[in-house]
Design an enzyme around this catalytic site. Structure first.
Site, PDB file in Angstrom:
ATOM      1  N   CYS A 137       0.747  -1.208   0.021  1.00  0.00           N
ATOM      2  CA  CYS A 137      -0.177   0.040   0.113  1.00  0.00           C
ATOM      3  C   CYS A 137       0.966   1.126  -0.028  1.00  0.00           C
ATOM      4  CB  CYS A 137      -0.857   0.066   1.228  1.00  0.00           C
ATOM      5  SG  CYS A 137      -1.980   1.369   1.333  1.00  0.00           S
ATOM      6  N   CYS A 140      -0.481   4.067   2.178  1.00  0.00           N
ATOM      7  CA  CYS A 140      -0.094   3.755   3.773  1.00  0.00           C
ATOM      8  C   CYS A 140       1.410   4.086   3.990  1.00  0.00           C
ATOM      9  CB  CYS A 140      -0.601   2.359   4.227  1.00  0.00           C
ATOM     10  SG  CYS A 140      -1.930   1.640   3.594  1.00  0.00           S
ATOM     11  N   ASP A 141       2.356   3.424   3.252  1.00  0.00           N
ATOM     12  CA  ASP A 141       3.703   3.292   3.520  1.00  0.00           C
ATOM     13  C   ASP A 141       4.571   4.356   2.819  1.00  0.00           C
ATOM     14  OD1 ASP A 141       2.925   1.260   5.536  1.00  0.00           O
ATOM     15  OD2 ASP A 141       3.199  -0.314   4.007  1.00  0.00           O
TER      16      ASP A 141
END
Ligand code: NAP
Length: 312
Positions: A137, A140-141
């Site tokens: 992701c 997200c990261d």
């Protein structure tokens, strides 16, 4: 075999399932959550979550899911530590659920929130590198790899979206695709190919990972099909975007599923082909796959279930 009759059963304990539980419990529907194999869903496997509104200091995925569970329990949600193994609809339109622990339930309304799972390459060391260089992701990261070189694997819309997102944060993005043409839509493909920070590596197949002395990713070995050679790409992050599988196998034949397994949506996104059966989150949403969106779908499903039950 023990049997019980429930007003609302929620299958899945990720963001969608727990949000549905909070709302259903506050509506005094006394919901039961079948928590499945992964309590807390995919988010409980993530490390730092930086984009869930309301947490300016970040929150660990596990912690966030723990809080959601506590909130659901506060309003008397019950949890069944089991997996759904079979489901059928009776002539009286009641849902019969068979659980992995041998219990059988009957549910008037059902909320399906079973999520989806990522496809993985299946290479050695891949699972160990999750959170240490391998991610599924970018939203997200991606931030953890700012100004660094990263790879995105895949050639679909997700891979293009991840690559474009990362191109705003990272120094260089390699998009590694196993064929000579992207599967993604024309507009996404064109954007990716025209981007000066994205280099598309065609006919290229990931072959193995290399780590530093602390076990963090430092390079990806890529096999070029045309030249039959292997190239070592130095990179600190690899984002897999090679497709997803919704966890809906158990609902085949019970409700209508799309050809790729996602729950077929009705008039509104959380409706399924059966009245009184609702679906929320990544098992029905192939586009966004965001925790907040799964949570909002869970809430919507609970409100719809409440409305549906009040008319029964
Ligand atoms: P996808 O379209 O199935 O693409 C998966 C990609 O991964 C393909 O290019 C595939 O290669 C590659 N791949 C699969 N297994 C692989 C392996 N073992 N090794 C290397 N490469 C592998 O999945 P997606 O991109 O997640 O998209 C899913 C659906 O959501 C699509 O309908 C897509 O249009 C939609 N979507 C839309 C948006 C948007 O509209 N903004 C964003 C994301 C997704 P091949 O091409 O060779 O098969």
């Amino acid at each position: 075999m023990s049997k019980s009759f429930e007003r609302v059963v929620i299958v899945g304990s990720g963001c969608a399932g727990l949000s549905a539980a909070i709302y259903a419990a506050r509506a005094q529907l006394n919901p039961l959550v079948i928590q499945g194999e992964m309590l807390g869903g995919l988010l409980s496997q993530t490390t730092e979550v930086e984009n869930f509104p309301g947490f300016p200091e970040n929150v660990q995925g596990m912690d966030l899911m723990d809080r959601m569970r506590k909130q659901a329990e506060k309003f008397a949600t019950r949890f069944e530590n089991a997996k759904l193994v079979k489901v059928e609809r009776t002539k009286e339109n009641v849902n019969r659920l068979f659980l992995s622990n041998g219990k059988e339930l009957q549910a008037q309304a059902l909320i399906i929130a079973t999520g989806s799972r990522h496809n993985f390459l299946g290479l050695e060391g891949e699972q160990k590198l999750l959170g240490k260089g391998i991610s599924v992701c970018a939203t997200c990261d991606g931030f953890f790899y700012r100004n660094e070189d990263v790879c995105v694997i895949g050639g679909g819309d997700s891979a293009c979206e991840e690559a474009l997102y990362l191109s705003r944060i990272c120094q260089k993005v390699y998009l590694i695709h196993r064929r000579d043409r992207l599967r993604a839509s024309k507009i996404m493909s064109e954007r990716v190919c025209a981007h000066n920070r994205i280099e598309v590596m065609w006919n290229s197949v990931p072959q193995g990972f290399e780590c530093d002395e602390h076990g963090f990713l430092k390079a990806l070995n890529v096999f070029h099909k045309e030249t039959q050679s292997v190239q070592k790409l130095m990179c600190s992050g690899i984002f897999l975007a090679i497709g997803w599988k919704p966890n809906t196998e158990v609902f085949k034949g019970f409700i209508d599923l799309e050809i790729d397994g996602y729950v077929k949506q009705g008039r509104i996104a959380v409706e399924t082909s059966l009245p009184g059966v609702f679906a929320a989150g990544d098992c029905t949403d192939r586009k966004y796959r965001q925790a907040c969106i799964a949570a909002s779908m869970g809430i919507q499903a609970a409100l719809e279930a409440e409305g549906w039950l009040s008319h029964q």
